[in-house]
Design an enzyme around this catalytic site. Structure first.
Site, PDB file in Angstrom:
ATOM      1  N   LYS A  51       2.771  -6.481   2.322  1.00  0.00           N
ATOM      2  CA  LYS A  51       3.337  -5.117   2.342  1.00  0.00           C
ATOM      3  C   LYS A  51       2.411  -4.150   3.079  1.00  0.00           C
ATOM      4  O   LYS A  51       2.874  -3.264   3.799  1.00  0.00           O
ATOM      5  CB  LYS A  51       3.580  -4.647   0.910  1.00  0.00           C
ATOM      6  CG  LYS A  51       4.656  -5.473   0.192  1.00  0.00           C
ATOM      7  CD  LYS A  51       4.620  -5.211  -1.303  1.00  0.00           C
ATOM      8  CE  LYS A  51       5.671  -5.989  -2.061  1.00  0.00           C
ATOM      9  NZ  LYS A  51       5.421  -5.989  -3.508  1.00  0.00           N
TER      10      LYS A  51
ATOM     11  N   GLY B 104      10.115  -1.950  -3.281  1.00  0.00           N
ATOM     12  CA  GLY B 104      11.485  -2.045  -3.810  1.00  0.00           C
ATOM     13  C   GLY B 104      12.324  -0.793  -3.664  1.00  0.00           C
ATOM     14  O   GLY B 104      12.824  -0.480  -2.584  1.00  0.00           O
TER      15      GLY B 104
END
Ligand code: NAP
Length: 435
Positions: free
Chosen positions: A204, A133
């Site tokens: 990720k 993020g």
């Protein structure tokens, strides 16, 4: 200087955060970019209120006109999912537009293909928000460490899993109660499978491995275990040995040129910096051969932290457009001819110390049988505790920490132990991450 004109597909949590940030920081963004960022079109799925920062007249429900609008420079994709996001971004890149996306699922599945398309068109495809993020790990791996050789990347990159394990550790909650609390506080989805099962962290990790090693890989090559099998009992025993259990994603370069890639809960020493990354925080601990260790930590999700990463990407791509330097920075950190299909170490060859917990009948000779099966498979015991109620017929817990052992050997020993008549429940095995 001209304006940078964007079209945004998706206007949910992140999209609305982007609109707010663009409004609140308009002056400083213009000062940094040298032009204004102008949102020309927004596409969503259904009619609903999108808060005070989204002018309703910008919103429509068909991506076609946005993708074919010659006045749009950058397509910002914050809708999520592999399809139709993939088709939209392919169309945008084919039309020579640059792209900014927060979509890790799409990048894990089709990232190389889209990046190669962007490179062939001299366009940019930026994705800082796709991992951790608001933590700028993509830029650090891609640019700040372009001169170094990355030896290892260890991350806590799923906030939901970290929140749940932190709450289990702090308050002794069991997994189901901690998950329920995470859902009530908005840290977990109604269907938490992708987060607690490790799939999101694997998406990720594939992006981090691409940037750290120029690795092209299939998701199936990443060994992925979720946190759903961790119990409050394991957390309590780990603490007695000086460890906490953390949801780790690890990418390491091995001496033979292969990669060690894995997502799993692991015992981490209480003295390790990652041990104090708690709650919904994310962290990525990078080790470079020359630079040494570098810790990045912060908010891995949420409207505004994620919007910061997306809008900074828009600024970067905007700078490239204004200086006609699109494609200057290779988006995988490595140029296309240096990106290689990854050779990944099989997990059976992985070697580390293990935490093993057995629930066994309280009979004489039990420890000897456990030790004998482990020894037969080259697994040697470093520390051990036994705990139980000797007056009752209940099984007792025997917990061992092993010396470094090959995972294949540990699995073979556990499978032999599972067939012994002294075993009351399947054994629990967790890896201990070296510090
Ligand atoms: N939330 C975070 O903290 C965070 C952090 C990092 C990365 N991300 C990534 O950012 C992306 C967006 O996440 P989010 O949390 O903002 O999701 P979200 O709140 O569910 O918003 C998704 C948006 O996309 C729209 N949409 C979905 N399918 C569509 C379709 N077929 N056509 C047009 N519009 C469509 C939805 O429209 P409606 O509004 O009409 O339903 C909604 O506006 C995902 O890739 C996610 O993995 C999120």
């Amino acid at each position: 200087m001209r304006n940078i004109r964007i079209g945004m597909i998706g206007c949910g949590v992140v999209g609305q955060g982007i609109m707010r940030l663009l409004k609140e920081n308009a002056a400083s963004i213009e000062g940094r970019l040298g032009g204004k960022i102008e949102v020309k079109r927004i596409v969503a799925r259904s009619k609903r209120d999108r808060g005070p920062f989204v002018p309703p007249d910008l919103v429509s429900y068909d991506a076609g006109p946005l993708l074919s609008d010659p006045d749009i420079d950058i397509v910002v994709e914050v809708m999520g999912g592999v399809q139709p996001a993939y088709e939209h971004l392919k169309r945008a890149l084919e039309a020579g537009k640059s792209v900014v996306t927060a979509n890790k699922a799409l990048l894990a599945a089709r990232g190389h293909e889209l990046i190669e398309l962007s490179e062939s068109r001299g366009a940019d495809l930026y994705f800082e928000a796709a991992v951790a993020g608001g933590v700028p790990v993509i830029r650090v791996l891609r640019e700040a460490f372009a001169s170094d050789r990355i030896t290892a990347v260890r991350g806590i990159i799923n906030g939901t899993s970290n929140y749940i394990l932190s709450r289990m550790t702090e308050s002794g909650l069991d997994f189901a109660s901690a998950l329920k609390e995470a859902q009530e506080k908005g840290y977990a989805e109604a269907d938490p499978t992708l987060d607690v099962g490790g799939g999101d962290a694997a998406h990720k990790l594939s992006i981090l491995a691409m940037l750290a090693y120029g690795a092209k890989l299939e998701l199936a090559q990443i060994s992925t275990d979720g946190i759903d099998q961790v119990s409050a009992t394991d957390i309590a025993f780990a603490r007695r040995f000086g460890y906490v259990i953390k949801p780790l994603a690890v990418a390491r370069a091995l001496a033979d040129g292969s990669l060690d890639l894995r997502v799993h809960p692991a015992l981490v020493s209480q003295k390790n910096v990652l041990a104090s990354v708690n709650g919904a925080l994310n962290a990525v601990y990078i080790e470079g051969a020359a630079v040494g260790p570098c810790l990045l930590s912060g908010l891995g999700a949420g409207a505004m932290p994620t919007a910061v990463s997306v809008v900074s990407d828009i600024v970067d791509v905007g700078r490239n457009l204004l200086s006609e330097a699109g494609g200057r920075v290779p988006q995988r950190a490595f140029r296309a001819d240096s990106v290689k299909v990854a050779k990944v170490q099989p997990m059976s060859e992985h070697s580390c110390r293990f935490y093993l917990r057995f629930a066994v009948l309280d009979r004489s000779g039990v420890l000897g049988k456990l030790a004998s099966s482990l020894g037969k498979h080259n697994v040697s015991i470093e520390q051990m505790v036994q705990e139980g109620h000797h007056q009752t017929q209940e099984p007792v817990s025997v917990v061992m920490l092993t010396h470094p052992a090959r995972e294949g050997d540990v699995r073979a020993a556990l499978s032999e132990i599972a067939s012994l008549d002294i075993v009351a429940e399947p054994a629990r095995a967790l890896r201990i991450e070296p510090t």
